[in-house]
Write a protein that holds these residues in place. Sequence first.
Motif, PDB file in Angstrom:
ATOM      1  N   ALA A  84       0.797  -1.227   0.000  1.00  0.00           N
ATOM      2  CA  ALA A  84       0.000   0.000   0.000  1.00  0.00           C
ATOM      3  C   ALA A  84       0.836   1.288   0.000  1.00  0.00           C
ATOM      4  CB  ALA A  84      -0.972  -0.011   1.181  1.00  0.00           C
ATOM      5  N   PRO A  85       1.866   1.423   0.873  1.00  0.00           N
ATOM      6  CA  PRO A  85       2.622   2.684   0.857  1.00  0.00           C
ATOM      7  C   PRO A  85       3.266   2.961  -0.491  1.00  0.00           C
ATOM      8  CG  PRO A  85       3.225   1.366   2.762  1.00  0.00           C
ATOM      9  CD  PRO A  85       2.356   0.508   1.914  1.00  0.00           C
ATOM     10  N   VAL A  86       3.707   1.916  -1.185  1.00  0.00           N
ATOM     11  CA  VAL A  86       4.335   2.109  -2.498  1.00  0.00           C
ATOM     12  C   VAL A  86       3.300   2.609  -3.509  1.00  0.00           C
ATOM     13  CG1 VAL A  86       5.697   0.999  -4.279  1.00  0.00           C
ATOM     14  CG2 VAL A  86       5.887   0.225  -1.920  1.00  0.00           C
ATOM     15  N   VAL A  87       2.085   2.005  -3.451  1.00  0.00           N
ATOM     16  CA  VAL A  87       1.041   2.388  -4.403  1.00  0.00           C
ATOM     17  C   VAL A  87       0.584   3.824  -4.140  1.00  0.00           C
ATOM     18  CG1 VAL A  87      -1.249   1.804  -5.272  1.00  0.00           C
ATOM     19  CG2 VAL A  87       0.331   0.005  -4.673  1.00  0.00           C
ATOM     20  N   VAL A  88       0.625   4.270  -2.892  1.00  0.00           N
ATOM     21  CA  VAL A  88       0.272   5.664  -2.613  1.00  0.00           C
ATOM     22  C   VAL A  88       1.384   6.598  -3.093  1.00  0.00           C
ATOM     23  CG1 VAL A  88      -0.130   7.318  -0.755  1.00  0.00           C
ATOM     24  CG2 VAL A  88      -1.237   5.112  -0.698  1.00  0.00           C
ATOM     25  N   PHE A  89       2.617   6.141  -2.923  1.00  0.00           N
ATOM     26  CA  PHE A  89       3.780   6.990  -3.217  1.00  0.00           C
ATOM     27  C   PHE A  89       3.999   7.172  -4.726  1.00  0.00           C
ATOM     28  CE2 PHE A  89       8.544   7.281  -3.435  1.00  0.00           C
ATOM     29  CZ  PHE A  89       8.595   8.582  -2.988  1.00  0.00           C
ATOM     30  N   ALA A  90       3.759   6.101  -5.510  1.00  0.00           N
ATOM     31  CA  ALA A  90       4.096   6.138  -6.944  1.00  0.00           C
ATOM     32  C   ALA A  90       3.392   7.256  -7.722  1.00  0.00           C
ATOM     33  CB  ALA A  90       3.813   4.776  -7.576  1.00  0.00           C
ATOM     34  N   PRO A  91       2.041   7.426  -7.593  1.00  0.00           N
ATOM     35  CA  PRO A  91       1.414   8.499  -8.364  1.00  0.00           C
ATOM     36  C   PRO A  91       1.929   9.877  -7.994  1.00  0.00           C
ATOM     37  CG  PRO A  91      -0.221   7.345  -7.032  1.00  0.00           C
ATOM     38  CD  PRO A  91       1.038   6.614  -6.887  1.00  0.00           C
ATOM     39  N   ALA A  92       2.266  10.078  -6.698  1.00  0.00           N
ATOM     40  CA  ALA A  92       2.781  11.385  -6.278  1.00  0.00           C
ATOM     41  C   ALA A  92       4.055  11.717  -7.048  1.00  0.00           C
ATOM     42  CB  ALA A  92       3.044  11.375  -4.778  1.00  0.00           C
ATOM     43  N   VAL A  93       4.929  10.723  -7.220  1.00  0.00           N
ATOM     44  CA  VAL A  93       6.187  10.951  -7.940  1.00  0.00           C
ATOM     45  C   VAL A  93       5.929  11.098  -9.437  1.00  0.00           C
ATOM     46  CG1 VAL A  93       8.421   9.957  -8.451  1.00  0.00           C
ATOM     47  CG2 VAL A  93       7.463   9.717  -6.190  1.00  0.00           C
ATOM     48  N   LEU A  94       4.988  10.270  -9.966  1.00  0.00           N
ATOM     49  CA  LEU A  94       4.719  10.282 -11.412  1.00  0.00           C
ATOM     50  C   LEU A  94       4.253  11.656 -11.893  1.00  0.00           C
ATOM     51  CD1 LEU A  94       2.942   6.951 -12.349  1.00  0.00           C
ATOM     52  CD2 LEU A  94       5.031   7.880 -13.293  1.00  0.00           C
ATOM     53  N   LEU A  95       3.550  12.388 -11.013  1.00  0.00           N
ATOM     54  CA  LEU A  95       3.014  13.676 -11.446  1.00  0.00           C
ATOM     55  C   LEU A  95       4.111  14.685 -11.752  1.00  0.00           C
ATOM     56  CD1 LEU A  95      -0.194  14.177  -9.334  1.00  0.00           C
ATOM     57  CD2 LEU A  95       0.054  13.654 -11.731  1.00  0.00           C
ATOM     58  N   PHE A  96       5.334  14.433 -11.271  1.00  0.00           N
ATOM     59  CA  PHE A  96       6.429  15.357 -11.576  1.00  0.00           C
ATOM     60  C   PHE A  96       6.733  15.391 -13.066  1.00  0.00           C
ATOM     61  CE2 PHE A  96       8.938  17.453  -8.273  1.00  0.00           C
ATOM     62  CZ  PHE A  96       8.107  17.203  -7.209  1.00  0.00           C
ATOM     63  N   LEU A 126      -6.282   6.395  -4.722  1.00  0.00           N
ATOM     64  CA  LEU A 126      -7.383   5.774  -4.012  1.00  0.00           C
ATOM     65  C   LEU A 126      -7.109   4.290  -3.756  1.00  0.00           C
ATOM     66  CD1 LEU A 126     -10.193   5.925  -2.898  1.00  0.00           C
ATOM     67  CD2 LEU A 126     -11.059   5.497  -5.168  1.00  0.00           C
ATOM     68  N   PHE A 127      -6.434   3.618  -4.723  1.00  0.00           N
ATOM     69  CA  PHE A 127      -6.173   2.192  -4.540  1.00  0.00           C
ATOM     70  C   PHE A 127      -5.173   1.945  -3.450  1.00  0.00           C
ATOM     71  CE2 PHE A 127      -8.390   2.479  -8.246  1.00  0.00           C
ATOM     72  CZ  PHE A 127      -9.262   1.444  -8.086  1.00  0.00           C
ATOM     73  N   GLY A 128      -4.165   2.815  -3.358  1.00  0.00           N
ATOM     74  CA  GLY A 128      -3.226   2.695  -2.258  1.00  0.00           C
ATOM     75  C   GLY A 128      -3.931   2.841  -0.926  1.00  0.00           C
ATOM     76  N   ILE A 129      -4.842   3.823  -0.860  1.00  0.00           N
ATOM     77  CA  ILE A 129      -5.570   4.073   0.382  1.00  0.00           C
ATOM     78  C   ILE A 129      -6.469   2.880   0.710  1.00  0.00           C
ATOM     79  CG2 ILE A 129      -7.346   5.538   1.392  1.00  0.00           C
ATOM     80  CD1 ILE A 129      -6.043   7.885  -0.052  1.00  0.00           C
ATOM     81  N   PHE A 130      -7.127   2.339  -0.324  1.00  0.00           N
ATOM     82  CA  PHE A 130      -7.981   1.169  -0.117  1.00  0.00           C
ATOM     83  C   PHE A 130      -7.149  -0.016   0.379  1.00  0.00           C
ATOM     84  CE2 PHE A 130      -9.479  -2.815  -2.188  1.00  0.00           C
ATOM     85  CZ  PHE A 130     -10.572  -3.036  -1.380  1.00  0.00           C
ATOM     86  N   MET A 131      -5.956  -0.212  -0.254  1.00  0.00           N
ATOM     87  CA  MET A 131      -5.100  -1.335   0.155  1.00  0.00           C
ATOM     88  C   MET A 131      -4.666  -1.178   1.605  1.00  0.00           C
ATOM     89  SD  MET A 131      -2.930  -1.598  -3.327  1.00  0.00           S
ATOM     90  CE  MET A 131      -1.808  -2.924  -2.938  1.00  0.00           C
ATOM     91  N   ALA A 132      -4.340   0.079   1.995  1.00  0.00           N
ATOM     92  CA  ALA A 132      -3.922   0.314   3.367  1.00  0.00           C
ATOM     93  C   ALA A 132      -5.070   0.046   4.326  1.00  0.00           C
ATOM     94  CB  ALA A 132      -3.415   1.743   3.520  1.00  0.00           C
TER      95      ALA A 132
END
Lengths: 320, 222
Positions: A84-96, A126-132
């Motif tokens: 879950a933490p990775v799935v939340v983190f990835a989109p944040a970085v991708l937006l750069f 949302l999927f990262g949050i759901f997974m968490a």
Amino acid sequence: MPEWLVAVLWAILKATIALAFIGVNFMFLVWLERKVSARMQYRVGPYRVGKPHGWLQLIADAIKMFSKEDVMPAAADRWVWAAAPVVVFAPAVLLFVILPVGPNFGVQPDFNLGLLFLSAVSSFTLFGIFMAGWGSNNKYSLIGAMRAAAQLMAYEIPLVLAVLGVVMLAGSLSLQDIVAAQRTYWYVFPQFLGFIVFLIAAIAELNRTPFDLSEAESELVAGYFTEYSGIRWGMFMFAEYTNLFTMSAIAASLFFGGWNGPILPPVVWFLIKTYAFVLLAMWIRWTLPRIRIDQLLDLGWKFLVPVGLLNLVITGLFLV
Amino acid sequence: MTGAAVIFAILAAVVLLGAWRVVTSEQIAHSALFLGLTFVGMAGLFVLLQAPTFALLHVLVYVGAILTVVVFAIMLSDPEELRGAGDLPPGERLRRRLLSPYYGWIPVVVAGVLVAVVLASLAAAQLPRVPLGEPVADDLRAIGRDMFTRYALPFEVASLALLAALIGAIGLTRRNTSEERGRTGRDTAAGAGTGTPDGAGRNGSAAAGRAGTAGAAGEVSR
């Protein structure tokens, strides 16, 4: 060297620079948030570690975070919880990828589908949050994740509607083109209604007070990341502050002319405008109390969506 | 083998593995997550066909709207009803599944008919073969123009169908809340037109959340 190898090495170099900036920016924003909140509450904030103004505090915090014990709940859904933490983190970085840092300067500055990329990538959060929330097997986590899901859905649409007004004016989905089109005047003037909708929806998307219902500590402990500790918890924070930066950068680019500005180099203008928005978000966070979940959903569906549609109609009438 | 073929093989493996795990996972939450993996793999296939617009639209509609609603429905459901078949041996579990109509042979027959229809229409359509790595028509402007001129009628029909689904979803949740309120002896269906009073609490906000979910799907996929 073959052509594809050059392309791959170039991409790796860009990604390294972007990641280094994200890391430094994260620590700076955490320090800034602690300082700003302290000033607003008539305190001084971190002061002892490092002179002046406790700037080494962030290094100390990082060391503490890395060396903490990583506790996994016994009833957790192992893989889902750990990923879950990775799935939340990835989109944040991708937006750069889409941020226009300067004229033809950025990770991929001339990406002609930039804003489509923005809404596609941010739906993964949302999927990262759901997974968490689901993986923790904890009722507070699950309620937090449910609130986050309802909230993200309620605020994604006004956000897109507000962005669409700008897209209609600029006639392009590329952030670079939108910034270049604002050489004479900023879009905040013709799109003031859209800007207000964007500001409220963006703060709700970022899960920050007054809209941080999904991690409301007085009712839900910490919401969907209640069960995380150490570096995994750190990754949620990492994603949160990186999202704060990217959303501020996008707000500055869409409505305040991005890197346009006199005398100073474009990159400096970009950073000034972005950090102005970051400060605004912190100011709002430490000033306003949290609202209730039904008020939050009402505001999204019954106020922001109609106002966003109205803004689109007005923009369309002016363009015709 | 060229680079494109290798990437295609990897993406195809991801899509097929994800789809296989969607139907074999014991937990429905895992099924939803593997469905997401399948969608991402398919978006990757669009990128490989040099159609980034379709890739992004695919992610936006399927991950951003449809899967979001699926996830929301899972979180709203009773976890007891989502439990898997339990500790039975695989052969026995399969036999019981196939014998029960709703979870067994009816879905198998329906799925078989659907696959046959899709394959037959694919064979009849005689789609043009596009080699890997060749750019295809992928222009957002052209798609938008076609949507409002050539395909305006199908577009409007699809919107109406979604609107009907939205109204149906709201109608279903409304009826449930007024029944529950009647059961607890409070005023029946008083808040139907005026919105839920604050004191009504959880039922009202859950219904609003569900209606909101359907609204999100309708809006995004338009």
